[in-house]
Design an enzyme around this catalytic site. Sequence first.
Site, PDB file in Angstrom:
ATOM      1  N   CYS A  75       1.002  -1.156   0.028  1.00 14.72           N
ATOM      2  CA  CYS A  75       0.076  -0.022   0.155  1.00 14.72           C
ATOM      3  C   CYS A  75       0.780   1.450  -0.056  1.00 14.72           C
ATOM      4  O   CYS A  75       1.743   1.509   1.083  1.00 14.72           O
ATOM      5  CB  CYS A  75      -0.836   0.003   1.221  1.00 14.72           C
ATOM      6  SG  CYS A  75      -1.934   1.440   1.364  1.00 14.72           S
ATOM      7  N   CYS A 188      -0.901   3.531  -6.580  1.00 17.10           N
ATOM      8  CA  CYS A 188      -1.651   3.087  -5.533  1.00 17.10           C
ATOM      9  C   CYS A 188      -1.731   1.612  -6.000  1.00 17.10           C
ATOM     10  O   CYS A 188      -1.998   1.251  -7.164  1.00 17.10           O
ATOM     11  CB  CYS A 188      -2.939   3.799  -5.631  1.00 17.10           C
ATOM     12  SG  CYS A 188      -4.402   3.001  -4.498  1.00 17.10           S
TER      13      CYS A 188
HETATM   14  N1  DGL Z   1      -4.201   0.448  -1.834  1.00 20.19           N
HETATM   15  C1  DGL Z   1      -3.590   1.701  -1.303  1.00 20.19           C
HETATM   16  C2  DGL Z   1      -2.372   2.476  -1.940  1.00 20.19           C
HETATM   17  O1  DGL Z   1      -1.334   1.749  -2.612  1.00 20.19           O
HETATM   18  C3  DGL Z   1      -4.588   2.852  -0.873  1.00 20.19           C
HETATM   19  C4  DGL Z   1      -6.308   2.830  -1.293  1.00 20.19           C
HETATM   20  C5  DGL Z   1      -6.800   3.437  -0.155  1.00 20.19           C
HETATM   21  O2  DGL Z   1      -7.056   4.564  -0.151  1.00 20.19           O
HETATM   22  O3  DGL Z   1      -7.464   2.752   0.726  1.00 20.19           O
HETATM   23  O4  DGL Z   1      -2.185   3.928  -1.899  1.00 20.19           O
END
Ligand code: DGL
Length: 274
Positions: A75, A188
């Site tokens: 993430c 993301c």
């Molecule tokens: N999957 C997350 C990232 O890589 C963020 C998604 C979210 O906003 O929860 O930043």
Amino acid sequence: MKQTERPIAVFDSGVGGISVLRELVRLMPNENYIFFGDSKNAPYGGKSLEEVRKLTECHVRHLLSEGAKAVVIACNTATSADVSILRKEYPDVPVVGIEPALKPAVLQSKSKVVAVLATPATFRGKLIQDVVQNFALPAQVSVLAATSLALVPFVEHGQQLSAECLTVLHDILNPVVTQGADYLVLGCTHYPFLKDAIQVLFADQLTLIDSGFAVARQTARILIKHELLCEEQCKRPHVQLNCYVSGQNAETLRSVVARLIDPAFTWDIQNIAM
Ligand code: DGL
């Protein structure tokens, strides 16, 4: 259980981390994995860095209590808020983070205008500024920021190709295409699941780059360095994955996840309420 057979923990705010997990599984099919996607609290992208930190630390603690030998923060938002703190807190555990793949985009861009699509919280963190400073060759490359809180829920609910999602994507990306961007960095881990939708809209105009494979390669390097790589080849013909995702009902989750995972491997999908 031998040290090397303990699982690699993979954490994300939701199902987006599966885009990193599938690269890990492809590169290291002999490993065990525990995935935790915090769908209950997603999106993290609109939360304060402090909130993201609290949630990440709570879930990483839980994953380590399950016996994980290493943690991959799949993430960008959580990495940007927390990875250095986690490394201090768990000096004996390899912790791998993720950051937008700006460097290859900058190197390959012909127009020398590169766009980064990431969450608002990622853009508020210091990490992205460091990445831009280190890799964007300031005088020669323009880096355009594109952000939205609306995209992650489409992926969480399996609605990437819906008319609403295409409209949101068009509104976010059209301005950067108009400004000359030829590369789009997917900053993301939910966004690799939007590739088809982005291609429907901007097929010839944008080349997409994400960091999933780079993170898998870095994880392998770190496991080798710590002598934690599982080398029991052929012991397990399929990869068993425990996929814990909170906050959605099990059926919706199962069908969303089933469309995101690689059918070449065996996945054991579970749902836990937190
Ligand atoms: N999957 C997350 C990232 O890589 C963020 C998604 C979210 O906003 O929860 O930043």
